[in-house]
Scaffold this motif. Sequence first.
Motif, PDB file in Angstrom:
ATOM      1  N   UNK A   1      19.056  73.102  35.606  1.00 57.34           N
ATOM      2  CA  UNK A   1      18.527  74.466  35.630  1.00 57.34           C
ATOM      3  C   UNK A   1      17.011  74.455  35.818  1.00 57.34           C
ATOM      4  N   UNK A   2      16.324  73.549  35.114  1.00 58.75           N
ATOM      5  CA  UNK A   2      14.879  73.415  35.283  1.00 58.75           C
ATOM      6  C   UNK A   2      14.539  72.998  36.718  1.00 58.75           C
ATOM      7  N   UNK A   3      15.311  72.084  37.264  1.00 63.36           N
ATOM      8  CA  UNK A   3      15.079  71.635  38.637  1.00 63.36           C
ATOM      9  C   UNK A   3      15.203  72.791  39.617  1.00 63.36           C
ATOM     10  N   UNK A   4      16.243  73.606  39.454  1.00 62.18           N
ATOM     11  CA  UNK A   4      16.441  74.769  40.329  1.00 62.18           C
ATOM     12  C   UNK A   4      15.305  75.775  40.161  1.00 62.18           C
ATOM     13  N   UNK A   5      14.865  75.973  38.914  1.00 65.19           N
ATOM     14  CA  UNK A   5      13.766  76.895  38.650  1.00 65.19           C
ATOM     15  C   UNK A   5      12.474  76.421  39.319  1.00 65.19           C
ATOM     16  N   UNK A   6      12.189  75.130  39.216  1.00 69.36           N
ATOM     17  CA  UNK A   6      10.970  74.582  39.802  1.00 69.36           C
ATOM     18  C   UNK A   6      11.016  74.639  41.329  1.00 69.36           C
ATOM     19  N   UNK A   7      12.180  74.441  41.901  1.00 70.47           N
ATOM     20  CA  UNK A   7      12.311  74.556  43.356  1.00 70.47           C
ATOM     21  C   UNK A   7      12.056  75.986  43.813  1.00 70.47           C
ATOM     22  N   UNK A   8      12.515  76.948  43.020  1.00 72.18           N
ATOM     23  CA  UNK A   8      12.271  78.352  43.330  1.00 72.18           C
ATOM     24  C   UNK A   8      10.781  78.669  43.235  1.00 72.18           C
ATOM     25  N   UNK A   9      10.145  78.153  42.191  1.00 71.18           N
ATOM     26  CA  UNK A   9       8.699  78.352  42.033  1.00 71.18           C
ATOM     27  C   UNK A   9       7.946  77.754  43.218  1.00 71.18           C
ATOM     28  N   UNK A  10       8.346  76.565  43.636  1.00 72.06           N
ATOM     29  CA  UNK A  10       7.681  75.918  44.764  1.00 72.06           C
ATOM     30  C   UNK A  10       7.798  76.746  46.039  1.00 72.06           C
ATOM     31  N   UNK A  11       8.993  77.283  46.284  1.00 71.04           N
ATOM     32  CA  UNK A  11       9.197  78.083  47.489  1.00 71.04           C
ATOM     33  C   UNK A  11       8.385  79.368  47.465  1.00 71.04           C
ATOM     34  N   UNK A  12       8.307  79.993  46.280  1.00 72.23           N
ATOM     35  CA  UNK A  12       7.585  81.261  46.169  1.00 72.23           C
ATOM     36  C   UNK A  12       6.072  81.045  46.157  1.00 72.23           C
ATOM     37  N   UNK A  13       5.610  80.003  45.468  1.00 80.13           N
ATOM     38  CA  UNK A  13       4.171  79.808  45.296  1.00 80.13           C
ATOM     39  C   UNK A  13       3.504  79.159  46.498  1.00 80.13           C
ATOM     40  N   UNK A  14       4.263  78.357  47.239  1.00 82.21           N
ATOM     41  CA  UNK A  14       3.654  77.611  48.346  1.00 82.21           C
ATOM     42  C   UNK A  14       4.343  77.907  49.669  1.00 82.21           C
ATOM     43  N   UNK A  15       4.513  79.199  49.952  1.00 79.78           N
ATOM     44  CA  UNK A  15       5.126  79.587  51.216  1.00 79.78           C
ATOM     45  C   UNK A  15       4.285  79.117  52.408  1.00 79.78           C
ATOM     46  N   UNK A  16       2.966  79.110  52.208  1.00 77.70           N
ATOM     47  CA  UNK A  16       2.067  78.684  53.285  1.00 77.70           C
ATOM     48  C   UNK A  16       2.292  77.225  53.673  1.00 77.70           C
ATOM     49  N   UNK A  17       2.752  76.433  52.716  1.00 76.74           N
ATOM     50  CA  UNK A  17       2.977  75.008  52.987  1.00 76.74           C
ATOM     51  C   UNK A  17       4.174  74.829  53.925  1.00 76.74           C
ATOM     52  N   UNK A  18       5.244  75.583  53.692  1.00 75.78           N
ATOM     53  CA  UNK A  18       6.454  75.451  54.511  1.00 75.78           C
ATOM     54  C   UNK A  18       6.300  76.175  55.842  1.00 75.78           C
ATOM     55  N   UNK A  19       5.324  77.095  55.915  1.00 73.53           N
ATOM     56  CA  UNK A  19       5.140  77.869  57.147  1.00 73.53           C
ATOM     57  C   UNK A  19       4.308  77.129  58.184  1.00 73.53           C
ATOM     58  N   UNK A  20       3.660  76.046  57.778  1.00 73.06           N
ATOM     59  CA  UNK A  20       2.806  75.328  58.726  1.00 73.06           C
ATOM     60  C   UNK A  20       3.643  74.598  59.759  1.00 73.06           C
TER      61      UNK A  20
END
Length: 225
Positions: free
Chosen positions: A206-225
Motif C-alpha cells: 500500500x505504501x509503495x502504491x501511495x508513493x508511486x501515486x505521489x511521484x506521478x502527481x508531484x513530478x509530472x514534468x519529469x515524465x513529460x520530457x
Amino acid sequence: MELRFFEIYRNSEYVWLLAEGVALSAMLTLAGAVLGFILALGLAAARYEKIPVLRYIAAAYVDFIRNTPLIVQLFFVAFGLPQLLGYVWPFWAHAVLALTLNFSAYFAEILRAGFQVVDEGQHDAAKALGIPRYIQFIKIIVPQSVAQMFASLNSQFIFLFLTTGVISEIGVRDLTQAGLYIDSRTFRSFEVFFTLTILYILISLAFKALMQLVEKRAFRWKTAR
C-alpha cells in the motif's frame, strides 16, 4: 500440525487489536517519514552548501544515527532524554521522535547524493540570471534531486517501515505489539506471526502504491520530457 487461524479472526478483540496495530504502525511511520524528510533536507543542505560548523555537525549526526541500531535510539529517546531533560511524553510521541531522527539520517544521505547529480551548468545559468542562491536551491536543486532520487527514497522508506516493529519494545501498541499480545493469549505462534507477515506485506504494498501515486502527481514534468 493443525492450523487454527479461526482462533484469531473469530475473536473480535483480536481482530480489533490487529486493525488498531495496522493503523498505528502506518500513521507513526508516515509521521516519522514526513518529519524526517524535512529534517533531512536541512541536514543535506548544510553539507551540500558547506555551511561552516553546521556541515560538520550534520555529518557527525548522520554518521551517529546510521551506525547505531534503531532500538538503541528508541530506548535513548524514550527513557534517556526524559530523564535528562525532565519531560513526560506518551510513548507514541517518543516513537515518532525516534523514527524521525532515524529516517532523517538515511534520507539526508540520499538527498545529498541527489544534489550532486544536478548539472553545474544550471547553477551557472541561474547565477547569470541573478537568481539568489537560496532560490536556486529551493526551485532548481531540490525538485530535481528529489525527482532523481525518489525511487531510492521510496525503497529506503519501505525498508525503514519494516524495522518499526521495535517500537513495541517501549509499549506502543503497534502491529507487532498486537501480535505478541494475541500470541500470549492463544499460544498459536505460527498462525499469529504468519498473519503479521501478511499484514506487513500488505502495508508495504500500500505504501509503495501511495508513493508511486505521489511521484506521478508531484513530478509530472519529469515524465513529460
